[in-house]
Scaffold this motif. Structure first.
Motif, PDB file in Angstrom:
ATOM      1  N   GLY A 154      45.428 -43.903 -30.105  1.00 46.01           N
ATOM      2  CA  GLY A 154      45.227 -45.352 -30.047  1.00 46.01           C
ATOM      3  C   GLY A 154      44.153 -45.776 -31.037  1.00 46.01           C
ATOM      4  N   ILE A 155      44.004 -47.097 -31.198  1.00 47.45           N
ATOM      5  CA  ILE A 155      43.126 -47.590 -32.253  1.00 47.45           C
ATOM      6  C   ILE A 155      41.684 -47.126 -32.080  1.00 47.45           C
ATOM      7  CG2 ILE A 155      42.171 -49.667 -33.340  1.00 47.45           C
ATOM      8  CD1 ILE A 155      44.843 -51.052 -32.673  1.00 47.45           C
ATOM      9  N   LEU A 156      41.119 -47.313 -30.889  1.00 44.53           N
ATOM     10  CA  LEU A 156      39.713 -46.932 -30.677  1.00 44.53           C
ATOM     11  C   LEU A 156      39.557 -45.694 -29.803  1.00 44.53           C
ATOM     12  CD1 LEU A 156      37.760 -50.275 -30.174  1.00 44.53           C
ATOM     13  CD2 LEU A 156      38.050 -48.934 -32.244  1.00 44.53           C
ATOM     14  N   GLY A 157      40.676 -45.068 -29.468  1.00 47.57           N
ATOM     15  CA  GLY A 157      40.602 -43.918 -28.562  1.00 47.57           C
ATOM     16  C   GLY A 157      39.978 -42.716 -29.247  1.00 47.57           C
ATOM     17  N   VAL A 158      39.470 -41.811 -28.432  1.00 49.86           N
ATOM     18  CA  VAL A 158      38.881 -40.597 -28.968  1.00 49.86           C
ATOM     19  C   VAL A 158      39.935 -39.509 -28.912  1.00 49.86           C
ATOM     20  CG1 VAL A 158      36.993 -38.954 -28.755  1.00 49.86           C
ATOM     21  CG2 VAL A 158      36.680 -41.322 -28.042  1.00 49.86           C
ATOM     22  N   SER A 159      40.136 -38.828 -30.014  1.00 52.88           N
ATOM     23  CA  SER A 159      41.129 -37.767 -30.059  1.00 52.88           C
ATOM     24  C   SER A 159      40.745 -36.662 -29.082  1.00 52.88           C
ATOM     25  CB  SER A 159      41.217 -37.198 -31.470  1.00 52.88           C
ATOM     26  OG  SER A 159      41.968 -36.022 -31.451  1.00 52.88           O
ATOM     27  N   GLY A 207      43.923 -54.353 -28.644  1.00 49.13           N
ATOM     28  CA  GLY A 207      45.348 -54.093 -28.437  1.00 49.13           C
ATOM     29  C   GLY A 207      46.070 -55.309 -27.885  1.00 49.13           C
ATOM     30  N   GLY A 208      45.443 -55.975 -26.921  1.00 48.01           N
ATOM     31  CA  GLY A 208      46.051 -57.155 -26.304  1.00 48.01           C
ATOM     32  C   GLY A 208      46.245 -58.286 -27.296  1.00 48.01           C
ATOM     33  N   LEU A 209      45.200 -58.563 -28.073  1.00 45.52           N
ATOM     34  CA  LEU A 209      45.286 -59.657 -29.045  1.00 45.52           C
ATOM     35  C   LEU A 209      46.339 -59.354 -30.116  1.00 45.52           C
ATOM     36  CD1 LEU A 209      41.523 -60.616 -29.453  1.00 45.52           C
ATOM     37  CD2 LEU A 209      43.312 -61.908 -28.276  1.00 45.52           C
ATOM     38  N   ALA A 265      48.872 -52.806 -24.204  1.00 51.67           N
ATOM     39  CA  ALA A 265      47.626 -53.193 -24.869  1.00 51.67           C
ATOM     40  C   ALA A 265      46.593 -52.087 -24.747  1.00 51.67           C
ATOM     41  CB  ALA A 265      47.083 -54.489 -24.261  1.00 51.67           C
ATOM     42  N   ALA A 266      46.478 -51.536 -23.527  1.00 54.41           N
ATOM     43  CA  ALA A 266      45.482 -50.481 -23.302  1.00 54.41           C
ATOM     44  C   ALA A 266      45.829 -49.242 -24.108  1.00 54.41           C
ATOM     45  CB  ALA A 266      45.397 -50.146 -21.811  1.00 54.41           C
ATOM     46  N   ALA A 267      47.125 -48.913 -24.184  1.00 61.14           N
ATOM     47  CA  ALA A 267      47.530 -47.713 -24.913  1.00 61.14           C
ATOM     48  C   ALA A 267      47.374 -47.893 -26.416  1.00 61.14           C
ATOM     49  CB  ALA A 267      48.968 -47.347 -24.563  1.00 61.14           C
ATOM     50  N   ILE A 268      47.708 -49.101 -26.917  1.00 58.68           N
ATOM     51  CA  ILE A 268      47.539 -49.375 -28.348  1.00 58.68           C
ATOM     52  C   ILE A 268      46.065 -49.266 -28.709  1.00 58.68           C
ATOM     53  CG2 ILE A 268      47.630 -51.192 -30.123  1.00 58.68           C
ATOM     54  CD1 ILE A 268      50.220 -52.170 -28.795  1.00 58.68           C
ATOM     55  N   GLY A 269      45.209 -49.832 -27.874  1.00 59.27           N
ATOM     56  CA  GLY A 269      43.773 -49.824 -28.172  1.00 59.27           C
ATOM     57  C   GLY A 269      43.138 -48.460 -27.997  1.00 59.27           C
ATOM     58  N   GLY A 270      43.796 -47.603 -27.260  1.00 57.76           N
ATOM     59  CA  GLY A 270      43.216 -46.287 -26.965  1.00 57.76           C
ATOM     60  C   GLY A 270      42.860 -46.267 -25.496  1.00 57.76           C
ATOM     61  N   MET A 271      43.646 -45.530 -24.691  1.00 62.18           N
ATOM     62  CA  MET A 271      43.452 -45.495 -23.244  1.00 62.18           C
ATOM     63  C   MET A 271      41.976 -45.225 -22.911  1.00 62.18           C
ATOM     64  SD  MET A 271      45.019 -46.244 -20.735  1.00 62.18           S
ATOM     65  CE  MET A 271      46.568 -46.681 -20.131  1.00 62.18           C
ATOM     66  N   PHE A 325      56.972 -52.599 -27.181  1.00 61.36           N
ATOM     67  CA  PHE A 325      57.021 -51.133 -27.095  1.00 61.36           C
ATOM     68  C   PHE A 325      57.245 -50.491 -28.449  1.00 61.36           C
ATOM     69  CE2 PHE A 325      56.849 -52.100 -22.746  1.00 61.36           C
ATOM     70  CZ  PHE A 325      56.163 -51.025 -22.214  1.00 61.36           C
ATOM     71  N   ILE A 326      57.967 -51.206 -29.358  1.00 62.46           N
ATOM     72  CA  ILE A 326      58.097 -50.653 -30.714  1.00 62.46           C
ATOM     73  C   ILE A 326      56.715 -50.615 -31.374  1.00 62.46           C
ATOM     74  CG2 ILE A 326      59.046 -51.075 -33.014  1.00 62.46           C
ATOM     75  CD1 ILE A 326      61.645 -51.932 -31.624  1.00 62.46           C
ATOM     76  N   ILE A 327      55.923 -51.684 -31.153  1.00 61.42           N
ATOM     77  CA  ILE A 327      54.573 -51.694 -31.720  1.00 61.42           C
ATOM     78  C   ILE A 327      53.760 -50.530 -31.150  1.00 61.42           C
ATOM     79  CG2 ILE A 327      52.386 -52.988 -31.848  1.00 61.42           C
ATOM     80  CD1 ILE A 327      54.198 -55.564 -31.596  1.00 61.42           C
ATOM     81  N   LEU A 328      53.875 -50.332 -29.844  1.00 63.67           N
ATOM     82  CA  LEU A 328      53.146 -49.219 -29.216  1.00 63.67           C
ATOM     83  C   LEU A 328      53.564 -47.885 -29.826  1.00 63.67           C
ATOM     84  CD1 LEU A 328      51.340 -47.869 -27.067  1.00 63.67           C
ATOM     85  CD2 LEU A 328      53.241 -48.012 -25.477  1.00 63.67           C
ATOM     86  N   LEU A 329      54.887 -47.701 -30.010  1.00 59.50           N
ATOM     87  CA  LEU A 329      55.371 -46.439 -30.567  1.00 59.50           C
ATOM     88  C   LEU A 329      54.841 -46.231 -31.980  1.00 59.50           C
ATOM     89  CD1 LEU A 329      59.036 -46.350 -29.241  1.00 59.50           C
ATOM     90  CD2 LEU A 329      57.147 -44.826 -28.621  1.00 59.50           C
ATOM     91  N   VAL A 330      54.865 -47.322 -32.785  1.00 63.88           N
ATOM     92  CA  VAL A 330      54.376 -47.194 -34.158  1.00 63.88           C
ATOM     93  C   VAL A 330      52.915 -46.768 -34.146  1.00 63.88           C
ATOM     94  CG1 VAL A 330      53.841 -48.458 -36.283  1.00 63.88           C
ATOM     95  CG2 VAL A 330      56.044 -48.803 -35.146  1.00 63.88           C
ATOM     96  N   VAL A 331      52.094 -47.425 -33.287  1.00 66.15           N
ATOM     97  CA  VAL A 331      50.672 -47.059 -33.215  1.00 66.15           C
ATOM     98  C   VAL A 331      50.530 -45.598 -32.782  1.00 66.15           C
ATOM     99  CG1 VAL A 331      48.496 -47.454 -31.985  1.00 66.15           C
ATOM    100  CG2 VAL A 331      49.831 -49.391 -32.801  1.00 66.15           C
ATOM    101  N   LEU A 332      51.333 -45.191 -31.806  1.00 66.26           N
ATOM    102  CA  LEU A 332      51.213 -43.812 -31.319  1.00 66.26           C
ATOM    103  C   LEU A 332      51.638 -42.781 -32.365  1.00 66.26           C
ATOM    104  CD1 LEU A 332      52.294 -44.046 -27.574  1.00 66.26           C
ATOM    105  CD2 LEU A 332      50.012 -44.111 -28.557  1.00 66.26           C
TER     106      LEU A 332
END
Lengths: 288, 242
Positions: A281-286, A243-245, A228-234, A268-275
């Motif tokens: 991640g979704i809200l992470g800063v590049s 990410g959790g929802l 969840a944290a990684a999907i949302g942006g660490m 984990f497939i969802i995480l990989l697709v997001v990555l």
């Protein structure tokens, strides 16, 4: 039926979000992924079992004790797993190893103390299921969603409305500047461990009646929280909630239409697709 | 007010400061000049407590502070404006100023806090116009002004400034130094690190010249400005009359 799926998805999503939030908090203040985060949840649930079933304490007292104990465990982890390594100039990788070691120690220690078999803890409501239209909803879902909303609101208020919370975020942005603004940066790191421990313990207490309580739920839910944290942006607390929802909902839908056996694989497939699509991640800063 | 005696520091095995002594008296403006790598920033970081000296002592108002944690030193009144862009870029200008008040906000009344804000707005109207903007989106000059404003919110007894002119257009440098002049007139004690020696020696009362981790000269700024060595090495005036 669809309502039932959505609610069960949101329920698990809230749990992942609370654990993910813990990951984000610690990551923000120390740039390290705390792989013992899930064990905070497991220990929180175990303590609550001991409080309510063994010691027969009232629900609220046991909940409070469990949060305080796990917050202390989190402080201990900072002092034993991170601070000595940081002083010696160890790399982030070594600190992650240190967290993983503690996570395994906790899991096995829990097995020694509470045994191998799943334990049952009482939910917040006495009635287990209630009906809404033609769907039957687990009453514990209400407790989970309620706990998530209340804890998220408190944390939001703390971070955006209080000077202390602002200083905590500031020391994550720029520790040197925070020092120069008179902020006790080490104190802030300890505070984020306290908050991450307590919020994960709360997640454990509310998820216990749904998932049963055993020494291995920490790993399972911890790894989903990490997802969840990684999907949302660490490092983004709001990202961890989203990410959790997202993870909870997709898992619930896929669980019904494909199979629940694939739920961890799916996460984990969802995480990989997001990555692949958005590595930060979704809200992470590049970082570039 | 500040008494630095024989301090030595080292990064890994490399010695940076090799026994530096200096002092700042109450109400004085003192400057540290010297080339890149002379140890100027290292010295003020040691005073701020960010870097712990290997040897020597640092006394502030009679108390030994060489081993005190940096946040406590800030709370004692030694406030540093570091070089570069010393602001929280993700926070708004107003939030940055509030962070500036962090060391004192519990000790002072609401009225005092309001006065502090008004004082900073008076010095830097540019900052007041952009309170809700992200600090990271300000220009370099505005960021420097905000950084000084934040330091003032911390109620400094001794203000440490590290290269406030760095990377700024001459007109903005003038603007910053005009404001520092106001603070100097108000009696604020300042220790200024500057690479622009001409500017620093014109502004300060007393100066130290640092070279390769040692104080090589010290004295009244007028005297330093007139000395042959300083003129040749730091002011780029070879042989010309003053």
């Amino acid at each position: 039926m669809i309502l039932q799926i959505i609610i069960s998805g949101i329920t698990m999503g809230c749990i992942y979000a609370m654990v993910g939030f813990g990951f984000a908090l610690v990551f923000n203040s120390s740039q390290i992924m705390n792989f013992a985060q899930g064990e905070f949840l497991m220990l929180g649930a175990m303590m609550h079992y001991t409080g309510t079933v063994v010691l027969k304490l009232p629900f609220i007292v046991s909940l409070f004790l469990s949060l305080v104990t796990i917050a202390l465990v989190a402080v201990l982890i900072e002092a034993l797993a991170i601070n000595p390594l940081r002083k010696k100039g160890a790399s982030i990788v070594m600190m992650v190893c240190s967290f993983i070691s503690f996570s395994i120690i906790f899991k096995n220690l829990a097995e020694v103390i509470w045994g191998k078999y799943p334990l049952v803890i009482q939910g917040f409501f006495s009635q287990e299921i209630f009906n809404l239209g033609n769907s039957s909803i687990q009453s514990q879902s209400v407790a989970v969603i309620g706990a998530a909303v209340v804890s998220m609101f408190l944390l939001w208020y703390f971070f955006s409305k209080t000077m202390f919370g602002m200083a905590l975020v500031a020391s994550a942005f720029n520790p040197k500047m925070a020092h120069l603004c008179g902020v006790n940066v080490r104190g802030m790191i300890i505070t984020s461990f306290i908050l991450s421990g307590a919020s994960s313990a709360l997640a454990g207490v509310v998820v216990g009646p749904i998932s049963f309580v055993s020494s291995f739920i920490g790993f399972d839910l911890g790894i989903k929280g990490f997802c969840a944290a990684a999907i949302g942006g660490m490092g983004s607390p709001v990202g961890a909630i989203i990410g959790g929802l997202l993870l909870g909902l997709l898992e619930a839908v896929l669980g019904v239409y494909i199979s629940t056996a694939y739920s961890t694989i799916m996460a984990f497939i969802i995480l990989l697709v997001v990555l692949y699509v958005r590595p930060q991640g979704i809200l992470g800063v590049s970082s570039r | 007010m500040l008494e630095v005696k024989n301090i030595e520091t080292a990064y890994d095995q490399v010695r940076v400061l090799k026994g530096v002594s200096m002092s700042v008296k109450k109400g004085e403006v003192v400057t540290l000049i010297g080339n890149n790598g002379a140890g100027k920033t290292t010295l003020i970081n040691a005073i701020s407590g960010i870097l712990k000296p290997k040897a020597g002592s640092i006394e502030f108002e009679g108390k030994e502070i060489a081993k005190v944690a940096p946040h406590k030193i800030t709370r004692m009144g030694i406030v540093q404006v570091p070089e570069g862009r010393p602001i929280f870029g993700n926070y708004t200008v107003l939030q940055n100023l509030r962070m500036g008040s962090y060391p004192v906000y519990r000790k002072i009344s609401k009225d005092e806090l309001k006065n502090d804000f008004e004082f900073v707005y008076g010095l830097f109207p540019e900052v007041k116009d952009r309170l809700d903007q992200k600090a990271g989106s300000l220009s370099g000059g505005q960021q420097q002004m905000l950084a000084i404003g934040m330091a003032l919110m911390s109620h400094p007894i001794l203000l440490l400034l590290d290269e406030p002119s760095l990377g700024l257009a001459p007109i903005l440098v003038d603007r910053i130094f005009e404001t520092l002049e106001v603070l100097k007139q108000k009696g604020l004690t300042i220790l200024l690190v500057e690479q622009n020696a001409n500017l620093a020696l014109s502004f300060a009362d007393r100066g130290y010249v640092l070279d390769l981790g040692k104080v090589v000269m010290e004295g009244d700024c007028k005297v330093l400005k007139g000395s042959k060595e300083v003129r040749e090495a730091y002011l780029g005036l070879v042989g010309k009359a003053c």
